[in-house]
Write a protein that holds these residues in place. Structure first.
Motif, PDB file in Angstrom:
ATOM      1  N   ILE A  58       5.304  10.564   3.624  1.00  0.00           N
ATOM      2  CA  ILE A  58       5.418   9.119   3.376  1.00  0.00           C
ATOM      3  C   ILE A  58       6.874   8.695   3.404  1.00  0.00           C
ATOM      4  O   ILE A  58       7.259   7.694   4.011  1.00  0.00           O
ATOM      5  N   GLY A  59       7.724   9.486   2.738  1.00  0.00           N
ATOM      6  CA  GLY A  59       9.154   9.193   2.727  1.00  0.00           C
ATOM      7  C   GLY A  59       9.467   7.920   1.967  1.00  0.00           C
ATOM      8  O   GLY A  59       8.620   7.315   1.295  1.00  0.00           O
ATOM      9  N   VAL A  60      10.668   7.539   2.101  1.00  0.00           N
ATOM     10  CA  VAL A  60      11.139   6.324   1.446  1.00  0.00           C
ATOM     11  C   VAL A  60      10.985   5.178   2.437  1.00  0.00           C
ATOM     12  O   VAL A  60      11.687   5.139   3.446  1.00  0.00           O
ATOM     13  N   VAL A  61      10.047   4.266   2.166  1.00  0.00           N
ATOM     14  CA  VAL A  61       9.766   3.144   3.061  1.00  0.00           C
ATOM     15  C   VAL A  61      10.479   1.916   2.529  1.00  0.00           C
ATOM     16  O   VAL A  61      10.254   1.484   1.399  1.00  0.00           O
ATOM     17  N   GLY A  62      11.304   1.327   3.345  1.00  0.00           N
ATOM     18  CA  GLY A  62      11.997   0.105   2.941  1.00  0.00           C
ATOM     19  C   GLY A  62      11.125  -1.109   3.141  1.00  0.00           C
ATOM     20  O   GLY A  62      10.105  -1.079   3.826  1.00  0.00           O
ATOM     21  N   VAL A  63      11.528  -2.197   2.583  1.00  0.00           N
ATOM     22  CA  VAL A  63      10.770  -3.433   2.697  1.00  0.00           C
ATOM     23  C   VAL A  63      10.787  -3.942   4.123  1.00  0.00           C
ATOM     24  O   VAL A  63       9.798  -4.412   4.658  1.00  0.00           O
ATOM     25  N   ALA A  99       0.833  -1.210   0.000  1.00  0.00           N
ATOM     26  CA  ALA A  99       0.000   0.000   0.000  1.00  0.00           C
ATOM     27  C   ALA A  99       0.864   1.255   0.000  1.00  0.00           C
ATOM     28  O   ALA A  99       0.553   2.248  -0.674  1.00  0.00           O
ATOM     29  N   THR A 100       1.984   1.252   0.745  1.00  0.00           N
ATOM     30  CA  THR A 100       2.880   2.417   0.775  1.00  0.00           C
ATOM     31  C   THR A 100       3.513   2.660  -0.586  1.00  0.00           C
ATOM     32  O   THR A 100       3.603   3.808  -1.060  1.00  0.00           O
ATOM     33  N   ARG A 101       3.952   1.597  -1.230  1.00  0.00           N
ATOM     34  CA  ARG A 101       4.554   1.764  -2.561  1.00  0.00           C
ATOM     35  C   ARG A 101       3.538   2.289  -3.558  1.00  0.00           C
ATOM     36  O   ARG A 101       3.843   3.174  -4.381  1.00  0.00           O
ATOM     37  N   ASP A 102       2.346   1.805  -3.485  1.00  0.00           N
ATOM     38  CA  ASP A 102       1.314   2.282  -4.413  1.00  0.00           C
ATOM     39  C   ASP A 102       1.006   3.755  -4.180  1.00  0.00           C
ATOM     40  O   ASP A 102       0.852   4.530  -5.130  1.00  0.00           O
ATOM     41  N   ALA A 103       0.908   4.143  -2.892  1.00  0.00           N
ATOM     42  CA  ALA A 103       0.612   5.548  -2.597  1.00  0.00           C
ATOM     43  C   ALA A 103       1.739   6.456  -3.071  1.00  0.00           C
ATOM     44  O   ALA A 103       1.508   7.549  -3.622  1.00  0.00           O
ATOM     45  N   LEU A 121       1.449   9.483  -5.799  1.00  0.00           N
ATOM     46  CA  LEU A 121       1.799  10.866  -5.494  1.00  0.00           C
ATOM     47  C   LEU A 121       2.842  11.406  -6.472  1.00  0.00           C
ATOM     48  O   LEU A 121       2.800  12.593  -6.847  1.00  0.00           O
ATOM     49  N   GLU A 122       3.781  10.578  -6.885  1.00  0.00           N
ATOM     50  CA  GLU A 122       4.769  11.036  -7.866  1.00  0.00           C
ATOM     51  C   GLU A 122       4.112  11.424  -9.177  1.00  0.00           C
ATOM     52  O   GLU A 122       4.456  12.452  -9.781  1.00  0.00           O
ATOM     53  N   GLU A 123       3.159  10.636  -9.609  1.00  0.00           N
ATOM     54  CA  GLU A 123       2.453  10.972 -10.850  1.00  0.00           C
ATOM     55  C   GLU A 123       1.668  12.267 -10.691  1.00  0.00           C
ATOM     56  O   GLU A 123       1.683  13.128 -11.586  1.00  0.00           O
ATOM     57  N   ALA A 154       1.670  22.175  -3.397  1.00  0.00           N
ATOM     58  CA  ALA A 154       2.315  22.218  -2.089  1.00  0.00           C
ATOM     59  C   ALA A 154       1.773  21.125  -1.163  1.00  0.00           C
ATOM     60  O   ALA A 154       2.520  20.481  -0.422  1.00  0.00           O
ATOM     61  N   GLY A 155       0.424  20.865  -1.222  1.00  0.00           N
ATOM     62  CA  GLY A 155      -0.156  19.814  -0.398  1.00  0.00           C
ATOM     63  C   GLY A 155       0.346  18.437  -0.786  1.00  0.00           C
ATOM     64  O   GLY A 155       0.662  17.606   0.072  1.00  0.00           O
ATOM     65  N   LEU A 156       0.406  18.158  -2.097  1.00  0.00           N
ATOM     66  CA  LEU A 156       0.909  16.862  -2.552  1.00  0.00           C
ATOM     67  C   LEU A 156       2.378  16.683  -2.177  1.00  0.00           C
ATOM     68  O   LEU A 156       2.804  15.582  -1.788  1.00  0.00           O
ATOM     69  N   LEU A 157       3.163  17.741  -2.297  1.00  0.00           N
ATOM     70  CA  LEU A 157       4.583  17.643  -1.958  1.00  0.00           C
ATOM     71  C   LEU A 157       4.775  17.359  -0.470  1.00  0.00           C
ATOM     72  O   LEU A 157       5.634  16.556  -0.087  1.00  0.00           O
ATOM     73  N   GLN A 158       3.925  17.976   0.380  1.00  0.00           N
ATOM     74  CA  GLN A 158       4.019  17.720   1.812  1.00  0.00           C
ATOM     75  C   GLN A 158       3.650  16.269   2.136  1.00  0.00           C
ATOM     76  O   GLN A 158       4.304  15.621   2.965  1.00  0.00           O
ATOM     77  N   ARG A 159       2.609  15.767   1.479  1.00  0.00           N
ATOM     78  CA  ARG A 159       2.210  14.375   1.701  1.00  0.00           C
ATOM     79  C   ARG A 159       3.299  13.408   1.234  1.00  0.00           C
ATOM     80  O   ARG A 159       3.577  12.404   1.907  1.00  0.00           O
ATOM     81  N   TYR A 160       3.934  13.750   0.130  1.00  0.00           N
ATOM     82  CA  TYR A 160       4.997  12.895  -0.398  1.00  0.00           C
ATOM     83  C   TYR A 160       6.182  12.848   0.571  1.00  0.00           C
ATOM     84  O   TYR A 160       6.795  11.813   0.790  1.00  0.00           O
ATOM     85  N   ARG A 161       6.485  13.987   1.182  1.00  0.00           N
ATOM     86  CA  ARG A 161       7.587  14.032   2.134  1.00  0.00           C
ATOM     87  C   ARG A 161       7.247  13.256   3.406  1.00  0.00           C
ATOM     88  O   ARG A 161       8.135  12.662   4.029  1.00  0.00           O
TER      89      ARG A 161
END
Length: 598
Positions: free
Chosen positions: A278-283, A64-68, A72-74, A269-276
């Motif tokens: 979430i961060g980079v989630v490792g397996v 779910a994290t990878r999909d989100a 958000l990147e798109e 700005a809202g999407l960028l904040q949400r993207y930050r």
């Protein structure tokens, strides 16, 4: 390809049908096992199930994290492009229309925020403020000049001019106080009013000074200078107002484009904040671990011969028991003699065992036999049911033929005779006599001839053999209409005469169902005993027979159940009735040893 399509469902079914996953109570452990003929395959597939579950668990947790993040990147890329395009459109439109905007402090006094407005509007506000100041100066100069021109009017007129200026200053001070309550000091109208008030104060001071030593020429020069400045500023304001009107029409489209820019900027700005966030989630690592991998079994666990035999045994017993209960439920014959009281409302007088036809007479002649004991018990029960003594006249009947009524009548007559009573057995079953099976009767005379007109019934009385000590009147020849003969009234007359000569009269009557004979003569007798065949008499027939006898006002004393055998053993009847065969044989041996008569 078609072959693979057929194999995959079969493999899936095999994997699902042979796997067993059992949670271990009071723990977070589960036991995974797989059944197959090959021990190696069983261990590998059991471990494969565990590995597949761990992989699925990881994918479910972090998928779910990878999909989100991908989504958000798109969206960030999309709204970045929209924001850039909107900004280019605003700049291009402002350049084409000659719109120049500057940031000015907000009118609400918030120093942290700024508002955007065009350069023309800013210049117009500044020139308008200067025009108001010039107008104030011109008015003050004109007032000073007029005051100087009327100096000859005396100091009273000069004082009147000063008073007018003071009144004007008071009015402007009121307006300034009202504007300051709503706007900041930097607001242009507030500044303009402040300038006018300052000029009026200067004019008042000059008026006061000019009243003493003023020069009219100097005042004229000041007035002309103030008038010229006012006219220049008025011309400039008029020009800027024309430009501002044109720019306001262009600002409508400019504001629309600017709002588009602001909207896209906020979304981005809202999407960028949400993207930050979430961060980079490792397996990471799975929270499911294999404690003990599946080992290759040393031997098969199934089939178990002992277990299968036990299951077959239990299943067979269950089927047999259910079958017996079903048969007992569906069987509408009398199985348990105790049901006589429950279903028919009659007293159970005795239970008579089944005896072979060839042994019946012999069994009755032996007082130690099971049959003798049963009929002796029946005789006692009839006496108890009749109030303590044996009825003078007793009718024996049944619901249908073959239930043992004739044997019961013969046995009761025989047992009463052995007790020293004078007994007469009358066979009124004119259609199918059964007394002849147990007694030796070699005459055609009997009750049928009596009913047809022969008055001397005593001539028809015969001694009983081989069972002795009582008399019997046989049925005689079979008449054409037995019911008509019995309804003539001769039977009642014969019964009254027989009761006067004998202690007891036992009547072997026809069956109740389908015939009117038994219900017709039953009211004339002191008691009626209904004989019921075990395992043969249908409940609906028995209920109908009892109902007919009761409807005829018969004195029903009870019922005797005959022909009990091993089928009734589960209810406590059948072989072993009474004292049992063993005890009877012992009594027979004792009788032979002591020389007692049989």
């Amino acid at each position: 390809m078609p072959e693979n399509a057929d194999i995959e469902p079969a493999l899936a079914g095999t994997l699902l049908n042979n796997v067993s996953i059992t949670p271990i109570i009071n723990s977070t452990l589960v036991d995974i096992s797989f059944s197959s003929p090959d021990p190696q395959v069983s261990a590998r597939i059991a471990n494969a199930w565990a590995d597949a579950y761990i992989a699925e668990n990881l994918d479910r947790r972090f998928g779910a994290t990878r999909d989100a993040r991908s989504s958000l990147e798109e969206q960030l890329q999309q709204y970045r492009q929209r924001l850039e395009e909107a900004e280019r459109a605003v700049i291009a439109y402002a350049t084409a229309q000659g719109l120049v905007s500057i940031d000015v402090p907000r009118e609400d006094g918030d120093s942290a925020g700024t508002a955007s407005q065009t350069l023309v509007a800013t210049e117009l506000a500044a020139f308008n403020s200067a025009l108001q100041q010039a107008t104030t100066q011109r008015i003050a100069a004109e007032a000073a000049l007029a005051a100087r021109s009327g100096a000859n009017a005396g100091s009273t007129e000069a004082s009147a001019t000063a008073d007018a200026l003071r009144a004007r200053r008071a009015e402007l001070q009121v307006e300034l106080a009202e504007l300051r309550s709503r706007f900041s000091p930097s607001y242009p109208p507030v500044q303009a009013l402040q300038v006018q008030i300052d000029e009026l104060e200067r004019a008042i001071r000059e008026e006061q000074a000019g009243a003493q030593s003023g020069s009219q020429s100097r005042l004229r020069a000041n007035y002309n200078e103030a008038l010229a400045a006012e006219q220049r500023l008025q011309a400039q304001v008029n020009r800027l107002q024309a430009n501002y009107t044109d720019q306001r029409q262009d600002s409508v489209e400019y504001n629309i484009l600017q709002r588009e820019v602001d909207t896209n900027r906020e979304i981005y700005a809202g999407l960028l904040q949400r993207y930050r966030e979430i961060g980079v989630v490792g397996v990471g690592e799975s929270n499911v671990l294999v404690v003990d991998p599946a080992q290759v079994p040393g031997g098969p666990y199934t089939p178990s011969l002992i277990r299968n035999l036990l299951i077959a045994l239990v299943a067979g017993l269950v089927v047999v028991i259910l079958g017996l209960y079903a048969y007992d439920f569906l069987n509408q014959t009398l199985r348990d003699p105790r049901q006589v009281r429950d279903r028919l409302g009659l007293n159970l007088l005795a239970n008579i065992p089944r005896i072979d036809e060839g042994d019946i007479v012999e069994e009755l002649q032996h007082s130690y036999s099971e049959l003798y004991e049963a009929y002796f018990s029946l005789t006692s029960s009839v006496a108890f049911a009749a109030g303590g003594s044996m009825p003078r006249s007793l009718m024996i009947t049944s619901s249908q033929p073959g239930e043992g009524k004739s044997l019961t009548a013969v046995a009761i007559a025989y047992l009463l005779a052995r007790q020293g009573k004078k007994v007469l057995l009358v066979d009124v079953d004119l259609r199918k006599s059964g007394v002849g099976k147990y007694l030796s009767i070699d005459t055609a005379q009997g009750m049928s001839q009596y009913h047809m007109g022969k008055d001397d019934w005593r001539s028809m009385v015969l001694p009983s053999t081989p069972l002795e000590d009582f008399h019997v009147i046989p049925a005689g020849r079979k008449p054409l209409s037995a019911a008509e003969l019995l309804s003539s009234g001769r039977f009642q007359r014969m019964l009254d005469e027989a009761e006067a000569e004998y202690d007891h009269v036992v009547i072997d009557a026809p069956p109740v169902l389908g015939l009117v004979d038994a219900p017709m003569i039953a009211p004339s007798l002191d008691g009626v005993v209904l004989v019921i065949e075990a395992n043969g008499g249908k409940w609906r027939h028995l209920e109908s027979a009892v109902s007919r006898l009761r409807a005829s006002n018969a004195e029903l004393l009870g019922a005797a159940v005959t022909k009990l055998d091993e089928r009734n053993a589960m209810y406590g009847y059948g072989y072993g009735y009474g004292y049992g065969y063993g005890y009877g044989h012992d009594r027979k041996k004792e009788g032979e040893e002591e020389g007692l008569p049989a």
